[in-house]
Design a protein around this motif. Structure first.
Motif, PDB file in Angstrom:
ATOM      1  N   GLN A  25     -18.984 -13.474  -2.254  1.00 30.22           N
ATOM      2  CA  GLN A  25     -19.463 -12.729  -1.084  1.00 30.22           C
ATOM      3  C   GLN A  25     -18.516 -12.835   0.114  1.00 30.22           C
ATOM      4  OE1 GLN A  25     -23.493 -13.685   0.189  1.00 30.22           O
ATOM      5  NE2 GLN A  25     -23.829 -11.527   0.613  1.00 30.22           N
ATOM      6  N   LYS A  79     -24.084  -5.149  -0.637  1.00 35.29           N
ATOM      7  CA  LYS A  79     -25.417  -5.095  -1.252  1.00 35.29           C
ATOM      8  C   LYS A  79     -25.409  -4.142  -2.443  1.00 35.29           C
ATOM      9  CE  LYS A  79     -28.047  -5.887   3.019  1.00 35.29           C
ATOM     10  NZ  LYS A  79     -28.995  -5.260   3.980  1.00 35.29           N
ATOM     11  N   ASP A 116     -18.880  -3.193  10.439  1.00 33.65           N
ATOM     12  CA  ASP A 116     -19.625  -4.357   9.961  1.00 33.65           C
ATOM     13  C   ASP A 116     -20.852  -3.928   9.164  1.00 33.65           C
ATOM     14  OD1 ASP A 116     -20.184  -7.359  10.125  1.00 33.65           O
ATOM     15  OD2 ASP A 116     -22.041  -6.520  10.920  1.00 33.65           O
ATOM     16  N   TYR A 117     -21.554  -2.925   9.656  1.00 35.23           N
ATOM     17  CA  TYR A 117     -22.769  -2.457   8.977  1.00 35.23           C
ATOM     18  C   TYR A 117     -22.464  -1.913   7.585  1.00 35.23           C
ATOM     19  CZ  TYR A 117     -26.764   0.440   7.766  1.00 35.23           C
ATOM     20  OH  TYR A 117     -27.820   1.014   7.090  1.00 35.23           O
ATOM     21  N   LYS A 127     -13.968  -5.368   4.770  1.00 31.37           N
ATOM     22  CA  LYS A 127     -14.061  -4.932   6.169  1.00 31.37           C
ATOM     23  C   LYS A 127     -12.825  -4.176   6.654  1.00 31.37           C
ATOM     24  CE  LYS A 127     -15.744  -6.316  10.690  1.00 31.37           C
ATOM     25  NZ  LYS A 127     -16.336  -7.405  11.505  1.00 31.37           N
ATOM     26  N   TYR A 170     -16.355  -9.713   1.557  1.00 33.10           N
ATOM     27  CA  TYR A 170     -16.558  -9.247   2.938  1.00 33.10           C
ATOM     28  C   TYR A 170     -15.209  -9.168   3.665  1.00 33.10           C
ATOM     29  CZ  TYR A 170     -18.251  -8.771   7.683  1.00 33.10           C
ATOM     30  OH  TYR A 170     -18.467  -8.300   8.955  1.00 33.10           O
ATOM     31  N   GLY A 206     -21.471  -4.639   5.043  1.00 31.00           N
ATOM     32  CA  GLY A 206     -22.635  -5.342   4.507  1.00 31.00           C
ATOM     33  C   GLY A 206     -23.396  -4.516   3.498  1.00 31.00           C
ATOM     34  N   GLU A 207     -23.577  -3.235   3.782  1.00 24.73           N
ATOM     35  CA  GLU A 207     -24.311  -2.364   2.869  1.00 24.73           C
ATOM     36  C   GLU A 207     -23.529  -2.125   1.571  1.00 24.73           C
ATOM     37  OE1 GLU A 207     -27.628  -1.043   3.474  1.00 24.73           O
ATOM     38  OE2 GLU A 207     -27.293  -2.797   4.739  1.00 24.73           O
TER      39      GLU A 207
END
Length: 236
Positions: A149, A203, A195-196, A157, A153, A199-200
């Motif tokens: 993870q 997921k 950032d949003y 990003k 990330y 994260g999505e």
């Protein structure tokens, strides 16, 4: 069989390496060949590799996120009022395009995931395999999540940030937010979309790996190699 295997797990807690090997050599399996520690670890690696190959690769295609209801990236809470405000003044097409380009950026970024996953899968040990087999329907996915993870990330990003320019998301959202902020009696917004979406996107990746893991655990027909059939017979 699941109860029997759970009972065996108790012995794992109180045995040394030599005794542990003797127990493993007596575990039942679907064929005549006894599974070794290496076989169990290899079987879990195959399962995760299959999930990565079959499911994560789909996310890199056009509409891999946007037309997949399991992982489609919707607007963050702060932007739902932007979406509604634009639609209220007849800018439905602009609102639709804003949502689409967020998903396009995620599709572009996921192409960077596979090497990180491959390295994590290579590191699965017998002890990892034992814990995964005794776990729930997404235990292998959770293992991969814990191991990848942070790296994903950090990898995603900057790619997503660049993807915003590549797919035109930065211009579309600048225009969209500026138009919304110009609407009388609204509060200005300036969300961190990079950032949003990062994260999505993460997921979504883990969601699709979990889909394949559940298939392998629950459907014998999804166990496409002899080793997968032997290893996952232990948890049936």
């Amino acid at each position: 069989m699941r109860k029997f295997f759970a009972l065996i797990a108790v012995f794992f807690m109180f045995t040394d390496c030599g005794e542990l090997q003797e127990i493993v050599n007596q575990l039942p399996n679907s064929g005549s060949t006894v599974l070794s520690n290496a076989d169990m670890a290899s079987g879990l690696r195959q399962a995760l590799d299959l999930g990565i190959d079959k499911q994560v690769s789909k996310l890199t295609q056009k509409d891999g996120f946007f037309k997949n209801e399991l992982v489609k990236i919707l607007l963050p809470e702060e932007l739902k009022k932007v979406d509604k405000g634009l639609r209220d003044i007849g800018l439905d097409n602009l609102a639709d395009e804003g949502l689409k380009v967020l998903n396009r950026a995620a599709e572009d970024a996921v192409k960077e995931a596979t090497p990180i996953f491959v390295n994590a899968v290579k590191d699965i040990t017998f002890n990892d395999a034992k814990n995964i087999l005794l776990g729930n329907d997404n235990a292998a996915t959770q293992y991969l999540t814990n191991r990848t993870q942070t790296a994903l990330y950090n990898k995603f990003k900057p790619v997503i940030n660049n993807s915003f320019s590549k797919v035109g998301a930065d211009q579309i959202w600048a225009n969209l937010i500026n138009k919304y902020n110009a609407i009388p009696f609204t509060n200005n917004v300036n969300p961190d979309l990079t950032d949003y979406v990062t994260g999505e996107a993460l997921k979504g990746v883990y969601t699709m790996i979990a889909v394949e893991e559940k298939e392998i655990r629950n459907k014998v027909s999804s166990r496409t190699t002899d080793l997968l059939r032997k290893v996952f017979a232990l948890q049936d």
